[in-house]
Design an enzyme around this catalytic site. Sequence first.
Site, PDB file in Angstrom:
ATOM      1  N   LYS A  12      18.072  55.404  17.868  1.00  0.00           N
ATOM      2  CA  LYS A  12      16.713  54.888  17.772  1.00  0.00           C
ATOM      3  C   LYS A  12      15.735  56.025  17.410  1.00  0.00           C
ATOM      4  O   LYS A  12      16.108  57.215  17.491  1.00  0.00           O
ATOM      5  CB  LYS A  12      16.353  54.227  19.108  1.00  0.00           C
ATOM      6  CG  LYS A  12      17.290  53.046  19.467  1.00  0.00           C
ATOM      7  CD  LYS A  12      16.988  52.468  20.858  1.00  0.00           C
ATOM      8  CE  LYS A  12      17.937  51.354  21.241  1.00  0.00           C
ATOM      9  NZ  LYS A  12      17.652  50.773  22.591  1.00  0.00           N
ATOM     10  N   TYR A  52      17.156  41.935  18.181  1.00  0.00           N
ATOM     11  CA  TYR A  52      16.906  41.786  19.623  1.00  0.00           C
ATOM     12  C   TYR A  52      16.434  40.367  19.972  1.00  0.00           C
ATOM     13  O   TYR A  52      15.663  40.189  20.921  1.00  0.00           O
ATOM     14  CB  TYR A  52      15.874  42.828  20.080  1.00  0.00           C
ATOM     15  CG  TYR A  52      16.465  44.213  20.321  1.00  0.00           C
ATOM     16  CD1 TYR A  52      17.566  44.399  21.171  1.00  0.00           C
ATOM     17  CD2 TYR A  52      15.921  45.342  19.730  1.00  0.00           C
ATOM     18  CE1 TYR A  52      18.105  45.672  21.404  1.00  0.00           C
ATOM     19  CE2 TYR A  52      16.451  46.625  19.965  1.00  0.00           C
ATOM     20  CZ  TYR A  52      17.543  46.761  20.805  1.00  0.00           C
ATOM     21  OH  TYR A  52      18.079  48.013  21.057  1.00  0.00           O
ATOM     22  N   ASN A 115      15.325  54.611  25.141  1.00  0.00           N
ATOM     23  CA  ASN A 115      16.604  55.072  25.671  1.00  0.00           C
ATOM     24  C   ASN A 115      17.615  55.528  24.597  1.00  0.00           C
ATOM     25  O   ASN A 115      18.822  55.448  24.788  1.00  0.00           O
ATOM     26  CB  ASN A 115      17.197  54.001  26.596  1.00  0.00           C
ATOM     27  CG  ASN A 115      17.432  52.696  25.876  1.00  0.00           C
ATOM     28  OD1 ASN A 115      17.280  52.609  24.654  1.00  0.00           O
ATOM     29  ND2 ASN A 115      17.837  51.672  26.610  1.00  0.00           N
ATOM     30  N   HIS A 118      21.474  52.365  20.789  1.00  0.00           N
ATOM     31  CA  HIS A 118      21.931  50.983  20.993  1.00  0.00           C
ATOM     32  C   HIS A 118      23.418  50.927  20.699  1.00  0.00           C
ATOM     33  O   HIS A 118      23.893  51.570  19.759  1.00  0.00           O
ATOM     34  CB  HIS A 118      21.219  50.011  20.033  1.00  0.00           C
ATOM     35  CG  HIS A 118      21.961  48.721  19.856  1.00  0.00           C
ATOM     36  ND1 HIS A 118      21.859  47.690  20.759  1.00  0.00           N
ATOM     37  CD2 HIS A 118      22.876  48.316  18.932  1.00  0.00           C
ATOM     38  CE1 HIS A 118      22.676  46.711  20.379  1.00  0.00           C
ATOM     39  NE2 HIS A 118      23.288  47.064  19.267  1.00  0.00           N
ATOM     40  N   GLU A 129      25.786  41.782  14.545  1.00  0.00           N
ATOM     41  CA  GLU A 129      24.885  42.902  14.243  1.00  0.00           C
ATOM     42  C   GLU A 129      25.310  43.645  12.976  1.00  0.00           C
ATOM     43  O   GLU A 129      24.468  44.075  12.189  1.00  0.00           O
ATOM     44  CB  GLU A 129      24.860  43.858  15.439  1.00  0.00           C
ATOM     45  CG  GLU A 129      24.201  43.240  16.674  1.00  0.00           C
ATOM     46  CD  GLU A 129      24.441  44.027  17.967  1.00  0.00           C
ATOM     47  OE1 GLU A 129      23.984  43.556  19.018  1.00  0.00           O
ATOM     48  OE2 GLU A 129      25.076  45.101  17.928  1.00  0.00           O
TER      49      GLU A 129
HETATM   50  P1  ATP Z   1      20.901  48.033  23.731  1.00  0.00           P
HETATM   51  O1  ATP Z   1      21.043  46.561  23.387  1.00  0.00           O
HETATM   52  O2  ATP Z   1      19.668  48.674  23.094  1.00  0.00           O
HETATM   53  O3  ATP Z   1      22.155  48.800  23.489  1.00  0.00           O
HETATM   54  P2  ATP Z   1      21.472  47.521  26.476  1.00  0.00           P
HETATM   55  O4  ATP Z   1      22.524  46.611  25.926  1.00  0.00           O
HETATM   56  O5  ATP Z   1      21.875  48.599  27.411  1.00  0.00           O
HETATM   57  O6  ATP Z   1      20.648  48.184  25.307  1.00  0.00           O
HETATM   58  P3  ATP Z   1      19.770  45.228  26.792  1.00  0.00           P
HETATM   59  O7  ATP Z   1      19.650  44.432  28.033  1.00  0.00           O
HETATM   60  O8  ATP Z   1      20.502  44.642  25.628  1.00  0.00           O
HETATM   61  O9  ATP Z   1      20.337  46.655  27.195  1.00  0.00           O
HETATM   62  O10 ATP Z   1      18.272  45.595  26.335  1.00  0.00           O
HETATM   63  C1  ATP Z   1      17.949  45.928  24.985  1.00  0.00           C
HETATM   64  C2  ATP Z   1      16.874  46.993  25.002  1.00  0.00           C
HETATM   65  O11 ATP Z   1      15.681  46.428  25.555  1.00  0.00           O
HETATM   66  C3  ATP Z   1      17.204  48.186  25.881  1.00  0.00           C
HETATM   67  O12 ATP Z   1      17.937  49.187  25.222  1.00  0.00           O
HETATM   68  C4  ATP Z   1      15.816  48.676  26.225  1.00  0.00           C
HETATM   69  O13 ATP Z   1      15.277  49.446  25.137  1.00  0.00           O
HETATM   70  C5  ATP Z   1      15.024  47.387  26.363  1.00  0.00           C
HETATM   71  N1  ATP Z   1      15.032  46.868  27.760  1.00  0.00           N
HETATM   72  C6  ATP Z   1      16.004  46.161  28.357  1.00  0.00           C
HETATM   73  N2  ATP Z   1      15.688  45.814  29.615  1.00  0.00           N
HETATM   74  C7  ATP Z   1      14.459  46.308  29.824  1.00  0.00           C
HETATM   75  C8  ATP Z   1      13.556  46.287  30.923  1.00  0.00           C
HETATM   76  N3  ATP Z   1      13.856  45.665  32.093  1.00  0.00           N
HETATM   77  N4  ATP Z   1      12.377  46.916  30.802  1.00  0.00           N
HETATM   78  C9  ATP Z   1      12.051  47.544  29.651  1.00  0.00           C
HETATM   79  N5  ATP Z   1      12.834  47.606  28.543  1.00  0.00           N
HETATM   80  C10 ATP Z   1      14.034  47.000  28.627  1.00  0.00           C
HETATM   81 MG    MG Z   2      22.139  45.125  24.455  1.00  0.00          MG
END
Ligand code: ATP
Ligand code: MG
Length: 139
Positions: A12, A52, A115, A118, A129
């Site tokens: 990212k 997303y 973070n 992804h 994706e």
């Molecule tokens: P990613 O899909 O980016 O790999 P992930 O699978 O670990 O991350 P997801 O639950 O899919 O987590 O969330 C997608 C993204 O949305 C996260 O990477 C983060 O940037 C954001 N996100 C998720 N949960 C939260 C939350 N509770 N508060 C703030 N941002 C969040």
């Molecule tokens: Mg995810």
Amino acid sequence: MVFMKKSLVIIKPDGIGKKIVGEIISRFENENLYISKLKMIHIDRELACMHYCDHKGKPYFERLINYITADSSVVMVLEGEDAVNKVRSIMGNTDPAKAISGTIRSDFGTDITINVVHGSDSTESAEREIKLFFKNYYQ
Ligand code: ATP
Ligand code: MG
């Protein structure tokens, strides 16, 4: 190579800004994951919302989309044995504060939204994706 499992991985915009693209790619390659596609793109709002889409309506959705569209990202397909799980364990917990030390998010993440990386959460998500980011991948 054809039968290997795949994951769609995004470094990212904060990962580019923190100058850790090489470090992140090395961590994946060192765990025997192979890069089959890689490009640097500025993800636009439409693509970010499609990627997303499961998070639409969540309180953090707007911040998430603003973050991922703020600057360029590196998007790649990683392949190897158990690619989805392997990538997720190298990335660490979504929340850097909860991620195990030595994972990418623990070492470089800013907060639960910002973070760094992804990775697909299942083989089915990976296929969806990959089609989104690399249109001709399966043709
Ligand atoms: P990613 O899909 O980016 O790999 P992930 O699978 O670990 O991350 P997801 O639950 O899919 O987590 O969330 C997608 C993204 O949305 C996260 O990477 C983060 O940037 C954001 N996100 C998720 N949960 C939260 C939350 N509770 N508060 C703030 N941002 C969040
Ligand atoms: Mg995810």
